[in-house]
Each structure stands twice: as structure tokens, then as C-alpha cells.
Design a protein around this motif. Structure first.
Motif, PDB file in Angstrom:
ATOM      1  N   CYS A 686      92.225  44.640  19.176  1.00  0.00           N
ATOM      2  CA  CYS A 686      93.340  44.112  18.390  1.00  0.00           C
ATOM      3  C   CYS A 686      93.252  44.429  16.902  1.00  0.00           C
ATOM      4  O   CYS A 686      94.231  44.213  16.179  1.00  0.00           O
ATOM      5  CB  CYS A 686      93.415  42.594  18.563  1.00  0.00           C
ATOM      6  SG  CYS A 686      93.676  42.062  20.267  1.00  0.00           S
ATOM      7  N   VAL A 687      92.126  44.879  16.446  1.00  0.00           N
ATOM      8  CA  VAL A 687      91.999  45.221  15.029  1.00  0.00           C
ATOM      9  C   VAL A 687      91.761  46.718  14.884  1.00  0.00           C
ATOM     10  O   VAL A 687      92.604  47.445  14.336  1.00  0.00           O
ATOM     11  CB  VAL A 687      90.860  44.423  14.370  1.00  0.00           C
ATOM     12  CG1 VAL A 687      90.730  44.801  12.895  1.00  0.00           C
ATOM     13  CG2 VAL A 687      91.107  42.921  14.493  1.00  0.00           C
ATOM     14  N   ASP A 688      90.634  47.163  15.410  1.00  0.00           N
ATOM     15  CA  ASP A 688      90.272  48.573  15.240  1.00  0.00           C
ATOM     16  C   ASP A 688      91.284  49.499  15.903  1.00  0.00           C
ATOM     17  O   ASP A 688      91.888  50.365  15.263  1.00  0.00           O
ATOM     18  CB  ASP A 688      88.864  48.789  15.821  1.00  0.00           C
ATOM     19  CG  ASP A 688      88.307  50.152  15.468  1.00  0.00           C
ATOM     20  OD1 ASP A 688      88.639  50.648  14.383  1.00  0.00           O
ATOM     21  OD2 ASP A 688      87.545  50.715  16.263  1.00  0.00           O
ATOM     22  N   ASN A 689      91.513  49.318  17.204  1.00  0.00           N
ATOM     23  CA  ASN A 689      92.401  50.225  17.929  1.00  0.00           C
ATOM     24  C   ASN A 689      93.863  50.030  17.561  1.00  0.00           C
ATOM     25  O   ASN A 689      94.615  51.003  17.450  1.00  0.00           O
ATOM     26  CB  ASN A 689      92.205  50.030  19.442  1.00  0.00           C
ATOM     27  CG  ASN A 689      93.066  50.961  20.256  1.00  0.00           C
ATOM     28  OD1 ASN A 689      94.102  50.574  20.781  1.00  0.00           O
ATOM     29  ND2 ASN A 689      92.653  52.216  20.355  1.00  0.00           N
ATOM     30  N   LEU A 690      94.289  48.794  17.365  1.00  0.00           N
ATOM     31  CA  LEU A 690      95.706  48.535  17.047  1.00  0.00           C
ATOM     32  C   LEU A 690      96.089  49.171  15.715  1.00  0.00           C
ATOM     33  O   LEU A 690      97.145  49.809  15.609  1.00  0.00           O
ATOM     34  CB  LEU A 690      95.961  47.025  17.009  1.00  0.00           C
ATOM     35  CG  LEU A 690      97.402  46.611  16.654  1.00  0.00           C
ATOM     36  CD1 LEU A 690      98.390  47.176  17.660  1.00  0.00           C
ATOM     37  CD2 LEU A 690      97.512  45.089  16.580  1.00  0.00           C
TER      38      LEU A 690
END
Length: 796
Positions: A686-690
């Protein structure tokens, strides 16, 4: 011919794209980055990353917390509403359709030059300055494409790494469940199943040791002896001491009740003289010595016996836990294997990197070629016009792929954003978890691990057997503390009992006179005349000056104090201060010593004190018996304490595998670590990939949009260049024709103009005089004729 070349190039690129998407295709290039979980840096999410991710989710979700995924997870929807997700991709689908029709339209417009296309009709450049601004605009747009292509090439590596990071964090989370988490009270399923097997083995040893050793500890006999000791103590309070037919003064003042129970109800001279400070509550003394250690013994024995009685149910519960945890462990191993296979899937990673790298790489390459072609056009180089045509078709192919990728990424980031918002809500709000429509066991496990006490074992089976072990362990700790204090308390209590004995002995040996102090020493008092203490102080006074006293501080100044309890003979010193106990220790010597004293008073005092001594002797004997019985009880208890200590040592293996804070089964079942593992996975997803996915999405969207605009600008430039070429060719032909035309007679010129289809629209024009016709005038005439011809063609 040009159309055929473009068609061949288009088909070739299409075939290449199809081959690339085949599963058996492997991209052999050194630019593809292959990494493993060990190669990845530790996932680090800063507060700024979390804030950016939260703002992005709010933006994508429209700032609303009401999204369809929640309704689906709550069971309010039968399926996820894919329409709401697809609607986010609708603009790109519309753009895709518009692009297809627009591209087909401009090609038809170019091929047929249909009169309905104002776009084609108005693009009739005659000079390069007519499309100079258009070329600069196209170069600027292509530079934007180059910038985003380079950024995309760099960012696509982070995108594939972020995908790998999700899988790695998921694998790590599974590994945490399977193999344990350092620093957390969770040993993992592997260690937990091994510990449960060990518990079963150690339980059998525990039962054997308990049946062998505990039966030799006679706790009931110990409790019975202690109760008898307390009864003896109460019997002391029941002795009624009589002196000359009357109740003892000290007994009447509750001296024995205070000595036995610590209770004094009468506030007489006994209290005023603080004689209570000489004695201690013997009931409390015995309780201090025995209650703690006996109760501790009873607790260990009772809890041990309970575990023995529950052996079968405990074994069944352990077997049930072992079976369920072992099944869960097998499923985790399979799941971890699937994740590992996904991480090691080189073809999948090649495909992800290859698609993005090809898109951005082709976009960069084609943009640079187009920029180079436009640069040549700025320098009046017409040879690269075909590059614009090819570039336009390649742009079309890239736009085709770009809009498809935009559709995919728009759906991905929308679904991912809603999922992440719901995930964060689940792991932070317990009420959300309660409303999710999932299996009851899964919900209980999640509730326990995220918001409960974390005892996962209690979910899998009944853990009452662990409660029994905890009770035993607590009772052993209590026993250990009681045993360590027992010897000290025994010594202190025995000393207090002996102090009480010393007090009773003073009354039984006339050290203390068991009579109230005279209220007044005035001569002639009728009450005082019968008071022994008064008679000792007054009437018993001898001519020798000797004095009889109860306490040394009653001595008259100048008399030497004599303590008969020492056994020494009367000294020759005259006068003496003789203590009352001399009547007990030296009765015959007292008669001789006090021969000169008042005989009646002497007889009264001697008789009273002898009667007092006889009255307190049963109390003294009972106290002596109590002290002896206390010694016997303590000796027996000490033997049993030692035996129980030996038993406790023998069952340490079972206690260690169950309740040891570092290695016992209870130290390995707390699943509170799950929240940390879920946060790692959610941060990766939810943070890195998004964030990276959204950046890739923006890059592709910008490149596709810029290329969409470029297809029109390049097409217009291409038409303009071709138009100038035709105009220049026509101008050259007209110049040559004009030269030839001036060399023939006027009548023939007229006939040629009639027959020439290119100049019949100006057949009525008067020819310029031959001598005044300049080159620029020829060019103006040609342009006029050419424009007139083109207008006539379009009108037809």
C-alpha cells in the motif's frame, strides 16, 4: 510504395509484440535486473511515505470512506462491484476509441484528401516558415516524451522491485508464523508442534514422579499436628489460676487471653504496668510459623494431584492442538513454497520488466528519431520526411499499447487503493474486523492476534490443562518462598514462645507478685492491711533494715539489692533489698534472715507467694509442653518440606516445557507479532508498490497523451512538407514551361494554353510583356495558378 513500407513495419512490430507476450519467450538482455529477497534492501517506510500514500488513496477514492470492497467484505454485496472499478478506466477506454477513429480518419484524409476534411484542406504550406512553429511545438512535445520515457525506464526497476518486495514480505510473514519471530513470544508452528510432542512425553514422567513421591508426604498428618498444637495453646487460656481461693489478679486482667490470643479486655494495673509488653500473641506466632508453609505444601500437592487425575484429558487436548497446528503448518509450508516459486519465476519477472522496459524504451527511441527528423526539417532537409511518417505509425503503435496499459494501471491503482484503505482500517479498528463476513475461526484468530491477548493456542483447543500447570507453577513459587522463610520464622517463633514462658515462670517463682498494687500507703488503711505488696513494703520491715521488694526500683536508697534467683547465699551486708522471688528460691534462708521481722506479716507474704507459685505451675507446665510439641511438629514438617523440595526438582522438566518463560510452550503461543507482519506486507503493498504504480501510471499516461497530440502535429508537418515538395516541383515545371512558352509565336502560346490543363483557368489573362517578366513575377504567377488549380480540384 511508402504505404507498403509503413504497412510492413507495422506488421513486423505487431509480430514482435505477439512473440514477446508468449510464455516461452525469454528476454535475453543485460538491462533486465534480476534480484532475490536477499538482494533487496530492508523495507523502510518513512512518515512522509505513509502520508503520501494516505493522500493518494484519498485522492483515488475521492475522499470517501464508502467503497465497495468494504460492502463486499461485510457481506452486504454478493460480489465485488467491478463496475465501480471499471468506471475509473472508462476515460482511457474512451481515449483509446477516439484515438483509433482519429488515426483512421487522418489517414483516410491524407490518402483521399477528401473535401470534408478541413484539417487537410487548410494545410497547404508553400514555405517552410508556414510550419516552423508546428515543428518547434512537436519537438517540445517529443522532449516531454523523452523525459517521461527516461523516468519510466528508471522507475520500472523500482516497480518490479516493489512487486518482489510484496512477495518477499508475504514470504517473511509466512516464515514468521512458521518458524518464529526473534524477540517475540512466538516460536512458530514448527517449534510449537515439537514442544507439544515434548509436553506429552514429559507429562508421563511427571505422573510417575508424582505417584512415587507425593504419596510419602503426609500433609494430613502435618495439618492434624498443627491443629493439636493450636488446641494446646488455647488450653493455656482456659487454666483458672487460684491464689488463696481467689482468682489470680493477672488472670482476671486477661493476661493469659492476651498471651494466647492477643486480646485484653480489662484495663487494670496489669495494663498500666505494661506487663503485656513481656508477652506475645502465641496464636499469631504459630500461624506465622506454620500457616504459610503448610498451605504452600497443600497447594503443590493438590495441583500436582489434579494434573495426574487430568492426564487423559490433557493428552487428548494436546493431541488435538498438535493435529490442528500441524495441519496449519503444512498449509503454510505449501503456501510459502508457492510464494517462493512466484518469486523465482524468472519468466514472469521478465514479462513485467520487458513490457514496461519495451514501452518506455521504444517511446524514447522513437521520440529521439522524430526529434532528429524534425531537426533536419528545420535545416531544410527534406530527406527525413519519411521518418516522420514511420515515427507517426510507431507513435500509433505505442499509443495503442500505452492506452491499454493506462486502462490496466487505472484499474489496478483503484482496486489497490480501496483494498489498502480497508486493510489499514481492519488492522487498526477492531469493530471493523468484527463486521467482516469471514469464517468464525479466522475471525477469532485475527481478533486474538490483533486486538486480544495473543494466545493462539487457546483458539485451537481447550487450554484448561495449561491453567492447571500454571496453578502448579504458582503454588511451587509460593512454596519456595515459604520454605526459604520457614527456618527464620521457626527460630523467631520459638524465641517468642520462650519469652512467654519466661513471663509465666516469673509468676510461678514469685518474681512477679500476682496482686494489684496498693492504691495508697497511708497507715491504717483497712484494705491495705491485707495487701501482700503493702505488707512487704511496710510491716515486713526488719530491725536489721532489710527490705522485701517486687522490683529493684522499689528499693530504699542505701540498701543493697539481692537477687535470690542467682542461687547465691545472702551476703553479710546489712541492710539488704531482697526480691520477692527469694521466698521461692530460698524459703528456709528467708525464715532465718527475716527472724527479726514481723512474723505475722512474714507468714502472710510467704503463704501468698507459695500459693501463687503453685497456682501458676500448671500454666508453666502447659507452656513447656507447647514448646516441646512445637519442636516435634516443626521437625516433622521440615522433613516433609525437604521431601517436597526434592519432588519439585524432579518435575522441573515438565514445568520447563510448559511454563518456562523462555522455552516453555506458553512462551511460544503469543501471536501479537502478526500486526507487525501485516504492517510490513501492507506497507510493501500500500505504500511502496502503490506509489510506484501510480508514478508508472502517470508516466505512461503522459507519454500516451503527448504522442496522441504528436500524431496530429506530425501528420500536419508531413502533409506540409509533401505539399511544399509538390509546390516546388510544380514551380520548377512552370518556370521551365514559361521559358519555352516565350520562345514560340503568340498564336501557338494561345493554343498551348487552351490545350494545357494546368493553365486553362487563366487563358483569358493577358501575357506579360516579354521584356518586363521577372523571376519573382513568374513565381507569383505560378503560385496563383497552383492555388487556383487546387481550389478547382476541391470544388469538383
Amino acid at each position: 510504395m511508402k504505404i507498403k513500407i509503413v504497412a510492413i513495419l507495422f506488421v513486423s512490430l505487431l509480430v514482435l509484440l505477439i512473440q514477446f507476450n508468449q510464455q516461452d519467450f525469454t528476454l535475453e538482455t543485460t538491462s533486465v535486473k534480476y534480484v532475490s529477497c536477499e538482494d533487496l534492501d530492508e523495507l523502510s517506510v518513512t512518515d512522509s511515505n505513509l502520508k503520501a500514500s494516505s493522500q493518494l488513496r484519498d485522492f483515488i477514492n475521492g475522499g470517501s470512506a464508502d467503497y465497495k470492497i468494504r460492502d463486499y467484505m461485510y457481506g452486504n454485496e454478493d460480489s465485488i462491484d467491478t463496475l465501480s472499478v471499471i468506471l475509473n478506466a472508462l476515460p482511457w477506454a474512451i481515449m483509446f476509441v477516439i484515438f483509433i477513429f482519429s488515426f483512421i480518419a487522418i489517414n483516410f484524409c491524407y490518402s483521399d484528401c477528401c473535401p470534408c476534411c478541413d484539417f487537410c484542406r487548410c494545410e497547404r504550406a508553400k514555405h517552410r516558415k508556414d510550419y516552423f512553429i508546428l515543428i518547434l511545438a512537436s519537438i517540445f512535445i517529443c522532449l516531454i516524451q523523452v523525459a517521461f520515457s527516461i523516468a519510466g525506464i528508471i522507475q520500472q526497476f523500482q516497480y518490479t522491485d516493489s512487486i518482489l518486495q510484496i512477495k518477499c514480505q508475504a514470504t517473511k510473514a509466512v516464515g514468521d508464523v512458521q518458524y518464529g519471530v526473534p524477540g517475540y513470544p512466538w516460536g512458530g508452528f514448527t517449534k510449537l508442534t515439537s514442544s507439544l510432542e515434548n509436553v506429552t512425553l514429559k507429562l508421563n514422567d511427571f505422573v510417575t514422579q508424582t505417584n512415587t513421591q507425593v504419596k510419602n508426604i503426609k500433609i494430613d498428618n502435618i495439618k492434624s499436628s498443627y491443629q493439636s498444637l493450636q488446641s494446646e495453646n488455647q488450653q493455656i487460656n482456659q487454666i483458672n489460676v487460684q491464689i488463696n481461693g481467689k482468682q489470680s489478679y493477672y488472670v482476671s486482667q486477661q493476661a493469659l487471653n492476651y498471651l494466647v490470643n492477643g486480646i485484653s479486655t480489662n484495663q487494670g494495673q496489669f495494663v498500666q504496668n505494661q506487663q503485656q509488653s513481656l508477652v506475645t500473641n502465641q496464636t499469631k506466632v504459630l500461624e506465622t510459623i506454620y500457616d504459610g508453609i503448610i498451605n504452600a505444601l497443600q497447594g503443590v500437592i493438590s495441583n500436582s494431584t489434579q494434573i495426574v487425575n487430568d492426564q487423559q484429558s490433557t493428552t487428548d487436548a494436546i493431541d488435538q492442538s498438535y493435529s490442528k497446528i500441524n495441519d496449519a503448518s503444512d498449509n503454510l509450508i505449501k503456501y510459502k513454497s508457492n510464494i517462493d516459486d512466484a518469486i523465482d519465476n524468472k519468466q514472469l519477472r521478465d514479462a513485467i520488466q520487458g513490457v514496461l522496459l519495451s514501452f518506455f524504451g521504444y517511446a524514447l527511441f522513437v521520440s529521439l528519431i522524430v526529434i532528429l527528423a524534425l531537426a533536419f526539417l528545420l535545416r531544410d532537409k527534406n530527406g527525413c520526411n519519411i521518418c516522420l511518417c514511420i515515427g507517426n505509425w510507431l507513435f500509433a503503435l505505442i499509443i495503442f499499447c500505452g492506452y491499454l496499459l493506462c486502462i490496466y494501471f487505472s484499474i489496478q491503482v483503484t482496486f489497490q487503493s480501496q483494498s489498502c484503505s480497508f486493510i489499514y482500517e481492519v488492522i487498526t479498528v477492531d469493530t471493523t474486523l468484527n463486521q467482516i463476513d469471514i469464517d468464525g475461526d479466522v475471525k477469532n484468530i485475527s481478533q486474538t492476534c490483533l486486538f486480544g491477548n495473543g494466545n493462539l493456542l487457546s483458539i485451537y483447543t481447550n487450554t484448561s490443562w495449561l491453567d492447571s500447570v500454571n496453578k502448579l507453577n504458582n503454588s511451587i513459587n509460593t512454596f519456595t518462598n515459604a520454605a526459604s522463610n520457614y527456618n527464620t520464622q521457626l527460630a523467631s517463633g520459638t524465641s517468642l514462645l520462650n519469652n512467654n514462658k519466661a513471663f509465666i515462670n516469673k509468676l510461678a517463682t514469685s518474681v512477679l507478685v500476682d496482686e494489684v498494687e496498693p492504691s495508697s500507703y497511708n497507715s491504717g488503711s483497712q484494705n491495705e492491711s491485707f495487701n501482700v505488696k503493702f505488707q512487704m513494703s511496710t510491716k515486713l520491715a526488719c530491725s536489721s533494715g532489710d527490705q522485701i521488694v517486687e522490683f529493684q526500683n522499689n528499693c530504699t536508697s542505701g540498701n543493697s539489692f539481692y537477687d535470690a534467683s542467682t542461687g547465691q547465699d545472702f551476703p553479710s551486708t546489712i541492710p539488704l533489698c531482697i526480691q520477692s522471688c527469694a521466698f521461692f528460691y530460698k524459703p528456709s534462708a528467708m525464715s532465718s534472715r527475716l527472724a527479726t521481722c514481723d512474723s505475722q506479716s512474714f507468714n502472710n507474704v510467704s503463704s501468698f507467694l507459695n500459693t501463687q507459685n503453685q497456682g501458676w505451675k500448671p500454666v508453666l507446665n502447659k507452656q513447656n509442653q507447647l514448646i516441646q510439641d512445637n519442636q516435634d511438629v516443626s521437625n516433622n514438617l521440615t522433613q516433609n518440606v525437604t521431601a517436597l523440595q526434592t519432588y519439585v526438582v524432579s518435575i522441573q522438566d515438565y514445568l520447563k516445557v510448559t511454563t518456562d518463560p523462555t522455552s516453555g510452550v506458553l512462551s511460544q503461543v503469543n501471536c501479537s507479532f502478526v500486526s507487525k507482519s501485516i504492517k510490513r506486507v501492507s506497507n510493501a503493498f500500500c505504500v511502496d508498490n502503490l506509489l510506484v504504480s501510480y508514478q508508472i501510471y502517470i508516466f505512461i499516461a503522459m507519454i500516451s497523451t503527448c504522442m496522441f497530440i504528436s500524431t496530429f502535429t506530425l501528420f500536419r508537418i508531413y502533409i506540409n512538407v509533401n505539399n511544399i515538395k509538390q509546390f516546388e516541383k510544380y514551380s520548377t515545371q512552370e518556370a521551365e514551361r514559361h521559358t519555352d512558352f516565350q520562345q514560340v509565336p503568340l498564336q501557338e502560346q494561345h493554343m498551348q494554353s487552351i490545350n494545357d490543363p494546368h493553365i486553362h483557368v487563366v487563358e483569358q489573362a493577358q501575357p506579360l510583356p516579354q521584356s518586363n517578366l521577372q523571376p519573382n513575377q513568374i513565381s507569383q504567377r505560378v503560385e496563383y495558378v497552383y492555388n487556383s488549380q487546387q481550389q478547382q480540384v476541391q470544388q469538383q
